[in-house]
Design a protein around this motif. Structure first.
Motif, PDB file in Angstrom:
ATOM      1  N   TRP A 237       0.814  -1.207   0.000  1.00  0.00           N
ATOM      2  CA  TRP A 237       0.000   0.000   0.000  1.00  0.00           C
ATOM      3  C   TRP A 237       0.852   1.264   0.000  1.00  0.00           C
ATOM      4  O   TRP A 237       1.674   1.445  -0.885  1.00  0.00           O
ATOM      5  CB  TRP A 237      -1.014  -0.041   1.148  1.00  0.00           C
TER       6      TRP A 237
ATOM      7  N   LEU B 213      -6.736   2.106   2.987  1.00  0.00           N
ATOM      8  CA  LEU B 213      -6.601   3.147   1.972  1.00  0.00           C
ATOM      9  C   LEU B 213      -7.169   4.477   2.457  1.00  0.00           C
ATOM     10  O   LEU B 213      -6.547   5.534   2.288  1.00  0.00           O
ATOM     11  CB  LEU B 213      -7.321   2.715   0.685  1.00  0.00           C
TER      12      LEU B 213
ATOM     13  N   ILE C 123      -9.847  -1.517   2.175  1.00  0.00           N
ATOM     14  CA  ILE C 123     -10.487  -0.231   1.906  1.00  0.00           C
ATOM     15  C   ILE C 123     -10.240   0.738   3.057  1.00  0.00           C
ATOM     16  O   ILE C 123      -9.922   1.921   2.851  1.00  0.00           O
ATOM     17  CB  ILE C 123     -11.998  -0.423   1.668  1.00  0.00           C
TER      18      ILE C 123
ATOM     19  N   LEU D 221      -9.685  10.867  -3.410  1.00  0.00           N
ATOM     20  CA  LEU D 221      -9.520   9.424  -3.260  1.00  0.00           C
ATOM     21  C   LEU D 221     -10.726   8.751  -3.902  1.00  0.00           C
ATOM     22  O   LEU D 221     -11.873   9.079  -3.586  1.00  0.00           O
ATOM     23  CB  LEU D 221      -9.452   9.030  -1.776  1.00  0.00           C
TER      24      LEU D 221
ATOM     25  N   TYR E 175     -11.737  -6.644  -1.971  1.00  0.00           N
ATOM     26  CA  TYR E 175     -12.899  -6.251  -1.174  1.00  0.00           C
ATOM     27  C   TYR E 175     -13.918  -7.372  -0.985  1.00  0.00           C
ATOM     28  O   TYR E 175     -15.005  -7.156  -0.439  1.00  0.00           O
ATOM     29  CB  TYR E 175     -13.582  -5.015  -1.767  1.00  0.00           C
TER      30      TYR E 175
ATOM     31  N   SER F 281      -7.898   3.269  -6.539  1.00  0.00           N
ATOM     32  CA  SER F 281      -7.608   1.879  -6.185  1.00  0.00           C
ATOM     33  C   SER F 281      -8.803   0.978  -6.441  1.00  0.00           C
ATOM     34  O   SER F 281      -9.956   1.365  -6.219  1.00  0.00           O
ATOM     35  CB  SER F 281      -7.216   1.775  -4.706  1.00  0.00           C
ATOM     36  N   ASN F 282      -8.473  -0.224  -6.909  1.00  0.00           N
ATOM     37  CA  ASN F 282      -9.425  -1.329  -6.947  1.00  0.00           C
ATOM     38  C   ASN F 282      -8.852  -2.396  -6.017  1.00  0.00           C
ATOM     39  O   ASN F 282      -8.190  -3.333  -6.462  1.00  0.00           O
ATOM     40  CB  ASN F 282      -9.591  -1.867  -8.363  1.00  0.00           C
ATOM     41  N   PRO F 283      -9.077  -2.257  -4.702  1.00  0.00           N
ATOM     42  CA  PRO F 283      -8.425  -3.135  -3.728  1.00  0.00           C
ATOM     43  C   PRO F 283      -9.168  -4.457  -3.556  1.00  0.00           C
ATOM     44  O   PRO F 283     -10.291  -4.623  -4.065  1.00  0.00           O
ATOM     45  CB  PRO F 283      -8.515  -2.305  -2.446  1.00  0.00           C
TER      46      PRO F 283
ATOM     47  N   ILE G 267     -12.257   4.837  -4.831  1.00  0.00           N
ATOM     48  CA  ILE G 267     -12.088   3.419  -4.520  1.00  0.00           C
ATOM     49  C   ILE G 267     -13.204   2.593  -5.148  1.00  0.00           C
ATOM     50  O   ILE G 267     -14.393   2.900  -4.973  1.00  0.00           O
ATOM     51  CB  ILE G 267     -12.094   3.189  -2.992  1.00  0.00           C
ATOM     52  N   GLU G 268     -12.820   1.529  -5.831  1.00  0.00           N
ATOM     53  CA  GLU G 268     -13.805   0.542  -6.282  1.00  0.00           C
ATOM     54  C   GLU G 268     -14.115  -0.381  -5.110  1.00  0.00           C
ATOM     55  O   GLU G 268     -13.244  -0.703  -4.298  1.00  0.00           O
ATOM     56  CB  GLU G 268     -13.274  -0.268  -7.458  1.00  0.00           C
ATOM     57  N   HIS G 269     -15.365  -0.850  -5.024  1.00  0.00           N
ATOM     58  CA  HIS G 269     -15.768  -1.703  -3.906  1.00  0.00           C
ATOM     59  C   HIS G 269     -16.864  -2.669  -4.336  1.00  0.00           C
ATOM     60  O   HIS G 269     -17.302  -2.653  -5.497  1.00  0.00           O
ATOM     61  CB  HIS G 269     -16.250  -0.846  -2.730  1.00  0.00           C
TER      62      HIS G 269
ATOM     63  N   GLY H 214     -16.007   7.926  -3.514  1.00  0.00           N
ATOM     64  CA  GLY H 214     -14.853   8.781  -3.285  1.00  0.00           C
ATOM     65  C   GLY H 214     -15.247  10.155  -2.817  1.00  0.00           C
ATOM     66  O   GLY H 214     -16.418  10.469  -2.631  1.00  0.00           O
TER      67      GLY H 214
END
Length: 277
Positions: free
Chosen positions: A166, A221, A218, A235, A184, A180-182, A237-239, A273
């Protein structure tokens, strides 16, 4: 010694797997187009090609994703190399790219970092669509970064790649945009046993916490973003399909403003975001 005609090979394989999959695998092995298959169905495969084709058909029959068998997948109308070291690109992620490009347009030369880049599709496409941007990409997996570097080079995208967990390799750097696509997916989610997911890297799908909700990465991040965003930085973020409310709550609770979610092509809130005042 010749093998069998490609038309016969296609018909034989189509009794075991979907015809479209069989056709794409045959084109891959025979290095021919769809038109070639139609126009020259009598063309004979070599023995080696027949053996290779049968191997790929068996692997597809066992559930291995087509993209891994072909070695590539399309995203945002570009072809990207994929290996079992990275997730297969999905259309869901296009909304993340769209929002990233929209946000980046507010600065003439935005610094953008893609966290957990995997195959590098987000960093590569954003770099192509935002030619003035300074794009970086981080991943903990050297194997994934090797794929990402190759993809960026293939498409002429200028991206700096960093290896690490990270935010660790970023030091004190700050950015106008973090995307980011972390991982999840919750550990134990039944979806992990279906649709080819058992073949994809588990580290890129879940946070590995038994009984967790899939929110751990997530939250890392969100919690670490303030140290790496300029004032007014964003920021994105994909989730998961059911995580938008939780993500928005975390963003608001951490001090982000204009917090919102955006829907993917299926109408699901897929990206959330906000910006840091």
């Amino acid at each position: 010694m010749p093998g069998e005609p490609i038309g016969d090979a296609l018909r034989r394989a189509s009794r075991r797997i979907e015809r479209v999959d069989a056709r794409l695998l045959l084109q891959h092995v025979a290095q021919c187009s769809h038109a070639d298959l139609i126009a020259h169905a009598e063309r004979e495969l070599t023995v080696e090609q027949t053996s290779r084709f049968d191997e790929l058909v068996s692997r597809r029959e066992a559930g291995e994703p087509l993209a891994y068998l072909l070695g590539s997948a399309f995203f945002h109308e570009l072809e990207f190399a994929v290996t079992p070291a990275v997730l297969i690109p999905r259309p869901d992620t296009e909304v993340l790219v769209e929002q990233a490009v929209r946000v980046a347009g507010a600065w003439p030369q935005p610094r953008i970092v893609d966290m957990g880049t995997g195959s590098g599709i987000i960093a590569t496409v954003v770099a192509r669509l935002c030619p003035g941007a300074l794009v970086s990409a981080v991943d903990v997996s050297p194997e994934a970064l090797a794929v990402a570097r190759a993809n960026a080079a293939k498409h002429g995208a200028s991206v700096r790649f960093l290896t690490g967990d990270w935010y660790a390799p970023l030091g004190v750097e700050r950015f106008e945009l973090i995307v980011s696509n972390p991982p999840y997916v919750a550990e134990g989610d039944p979806h992990l046993d279906r649709d080819g997911l058992p073949f994809e890297p588990r580290i890129a799908l879940t946070d590995g916490l038994a009984g967790g909700s899939g929110m751990a990465c997530i939250e890392r991040l969100i919690n670490g973003a303030a140290a790496h965003l300029v004032p007014g930085g964003w920021l994105l973020i994909e989730h998961g399909y059911d995580q938008s409310v939780k993500v928005r709550e975390r963003l608001v609770g951490t001090g982000f403003a204009d917090v919102a979610s955006w829907r993917d092509g299926a109408g699901i809130e897929r990206v959330s975001g906000g910006y840091l005042p």
